[in-house]
Motif scaffolding. Structure first.
Motif, mmCIF file in Angstrom:
data_model
loop_
_atom_site.group_PDB
_atom_site.id
_atom_site.type_symbol
_atom_site.label_atom_id
_atom_site.label_comp_id
_atom_site.label_asym_id
_atom_site.label_seq_id
_atom_site.Cartn_x
_atom_site.Cartn_y
_atom_site.Cartn_z
ATOM 1 N N THR A 176 -18.424 -2.913 8.931
ATOM 2 C CA THR A 176 -17.672 -2.850 7.678
ATOM 3 C C THR A 176 -16.731 -1.646 7.676
ATOM 4 O O THR A 176 -15.616 -1.731 7.154
ATOM 5 N N ARG A 177 -17.153 -0.548 8.290
ATOM 6 C CA ARG A 177 -16.282 0.631 8.376
ATOM 7 C C ARG A 177 -15.045 0.311 9.207
ATOM 8 O O ARG A 177 -13.920 0.658 8.835
ATOM 9 N N LEU A 178 -15.242 -0.363 10.332
ATOM 10 C CA LEU A 178 -14.115 -0.704 11.193
ATOM 11 C C LEU A 178 -13.168 -1.678 10.499
ATOM 12 O O LEU A 178 -11.935 -1.545 10.597
ATOM 13 N N LEU A 179 -13.705 -2.658 9.808
ATOM 14 C CA LEU A 179 -12.853 -3.621 9.117
ATOM 15 C C LEU A 179 -12.051 -2.945 8.011
ATOM 16 O O LEU A 179 -10.854 -3.221 7.836
ATOM 17 N N ALA A 180 -12.697 -2.064 7.263
ATOM 18 C CA ALA A 180 -11.992 -1.357 6.189
ATOM 19 C C ALA A 180 -10.871 -0.484 6.753
ATOM 20 O O ALA A 180 -9.765 -0.425 6.194
ATOM 21 N N LYS A 181 -11.133 0.183 7.872
ATOM 22 C CA LYS A 181 -10.098 1.001 8.509
ATOM 23 C C LYS A 181 -8.974 0.123 9.061
ATOM 24 O O LYS A 181 -7.795 0.509 9.027
ATOM 25 N N ALA A 182 -9.339 -1.044 9.576
ATOM 26 C CA ALA A 182 -8.325 -1.960 10.098
ATOM 27 C C ALA A 182 -7.405 -2.442 8.972
ATOM 28 O O ALA A 182 -6.178 -2.508 9.146
ATOM 29 N N VAL A 183 -7.992 -2.806 7.833
ATOM 30 C CA VAL A 183 -7.179 -3.226 6.693
ATOM 31 C C VAL A 183 -6.211 -2.114 6.303
ATOM 32 O O VAL A 183 -5.001 -2.346 6.127
ATOM 33 N N ALA A 184 -6.742 -0.893 6.178
ATOM 34 C CA ALA A 184 -5.904 0.233 5.768
ATOM 35 C C ALA A 184 -4.775 0.486 6.763
ATOM 36 O O ALA A 184 -3.630 0.756 6.374
ATOM 37 N N ARG A 185 -5.097 0.402 8.052
ATOM 38 C CA ARG A 185 -4.060 0.671 9.066
ATOM 39 C C ARG A 185 -2.988 -0.419 9.059
ATOM 40 O O ARG A 185 -1.781 -0.129 9.125
ATOM 41 N N LEU A 186 -3.387 -1.659 8.975
ATOM 42 C CA LEU A 186 -2.424 -2.752 8.980
ATOM 43 C C LEU A 186 -1.526 -2.722 7.745
ATOM 44 O O LEU A 186 -0.330 -3.026 7.832
#
Length: 340
Positions: A176-186
């Motif tokens: 979930t941490r990686l997905l949240a960071k991915a959303v923010a970066r994209l």
């Protein structure tokens, strides 16, 4: 259940962009979807790759004299499909797609599919080896999009697999941490819309179970969620399911994969089920305020896996593609007769 893919041009018959079906195995057909006319490109805002497997197959069959089959297969080749990006270096594939989309003034549809412990080690096992390299990968992915317009389907199955128990408990906080960071970066890219995968209406029976992991995965900063990636659930059942999730999430919008749901699912068969048909062509004209688009995320004609008589997951399977297109032709003819 999904398979890594590359947008690089390869010989017909090799592993290319695609996905297997999702784990949902229930549901019933609500009748054929809107017909896709061969040889007619929908007024879709999405980019259609002229070097897709279907497009190259059409050209090959024409050279071989299979003109009727080539014409039927144009039901697939004439429609824009997603590009799956799942390898160590996402830049070449994305650069090619974004250049093509910009030239045509269209929106690219990309699938980011490289989360660690991808597909729980099943048909499409793989993904980045660790969290640090995944974040570097998603950063390169986002940077390669640049200022172009793109829809990004983020990590098919990653959230539902946390709900169905396939992803070990010890890995869920990192995921979930990686997905949240991915959303923010994209979302730092000005022309990008991001949709988190939320499975399908035949998979997680209680959509409330998806709410907490979606929130933890950055759904609030995203543009919404996506349903039916690589599956066959009917548009009607997906809309009803999506509305329930949306209610729990304060009215979040969603998109649907309609690539192969023209005849709905086949009860008890999720892998290369026979008798399926193409669904509604890709468009943003959905006549539903919560549904942002119908997309062809799964590339029709790519195998779901070495089951149901198919080749390895993600392999272009021309006769299977032809079967999907033929079934759609039959649906169109049936609808025409009913209207006469």
């Amino acid at each position: 259940m999904l398979v890594p893919a590359t947008a690089a041009v390869v010989a017909i018959g090799t592993v290319v962009s695609g996905a297997t079906a999702a784990d949902g195995r229930t549901g019933a057909s609500h009748g054929p979807a809107s017909p896709v006319r061969p040889g007619v490109i929908d007024s879709s805002p999405f980019w259609n790759d002229p070097e897709s497997d279907a497009a190259r197959q059409v050209r090959q069959w024409k050279l071989e004299g299979r003109t009727r089959d080539a014409r039927i297969l144009r039901r697939i080749s004439d429609q824009p499909q997603a590009t799956w990006v799942a390898w160590d270096d996402p830049v070449p594939d994305i650069a090619r797609v974004m250049a093509g989309a910009e030239k045509k003034k269209k929106t690219a549809v990309l699938v980011a599919y490289n989360i660690p412990h991808r597909d729980c080690g099943q048909h499409s096992a793989g993904g980045a080896p660790d969290a640090e390299r995944y974040l570097r990968w998603i950063g390169a992915f986002a940077k390669a999009i640049g200022n172009g317009k793109a829809i990004v389907v983020l990590e098919p199955d990653a959230v539902p697999h946390m709900v169905d128990g396939c992803t070990p408990k010890g890995m869920r906080a990192e995921r979930t941490r990686l997905l949240a960071k991915a959303v923010a970066r994209l979302k730092r890219q000005p022309g990008v819309k991001v949709y988190l995968d939320a499975g399908n209406s035949g998979w997680i029976a209680d959509p409330w179970q998806l709410v907490a992991p979606l929130r933890q995965s950055g759904i609030e900063r995203s543009d919404g969620f996506v349903l039916n990636t690589a599956n066959f659930q009917t548009t009607a059942s997906l809309k009803a399911y999506g509305r329930r999730i949306s209610e729990f999430l304060g009215g979040k919008h969603f998109v649907l994969d309609t690539s192969r749901n023209g005849n709905g699912p086949l009860l008890g068969t999720w892998c290369n089920p026979p008798g399926r048909a193409l669904g509604h062509p890709p468009t943003t004209k959905t006549d539903d305020p919560l549904v942002d688009a119908y997309l062809w995320i799964k590339n029709p004609g790519d195998s779901d896996g070495s089951c149901g008589g198919g080749p390895p997951a993600g392999t272009w399977w021309p006769e299977h593609a032809l079967g999907l297109a033929r079934a759609t032709t039959q649906n169109t003819q049936r609808t025409t007769r009913m209207l006469q």
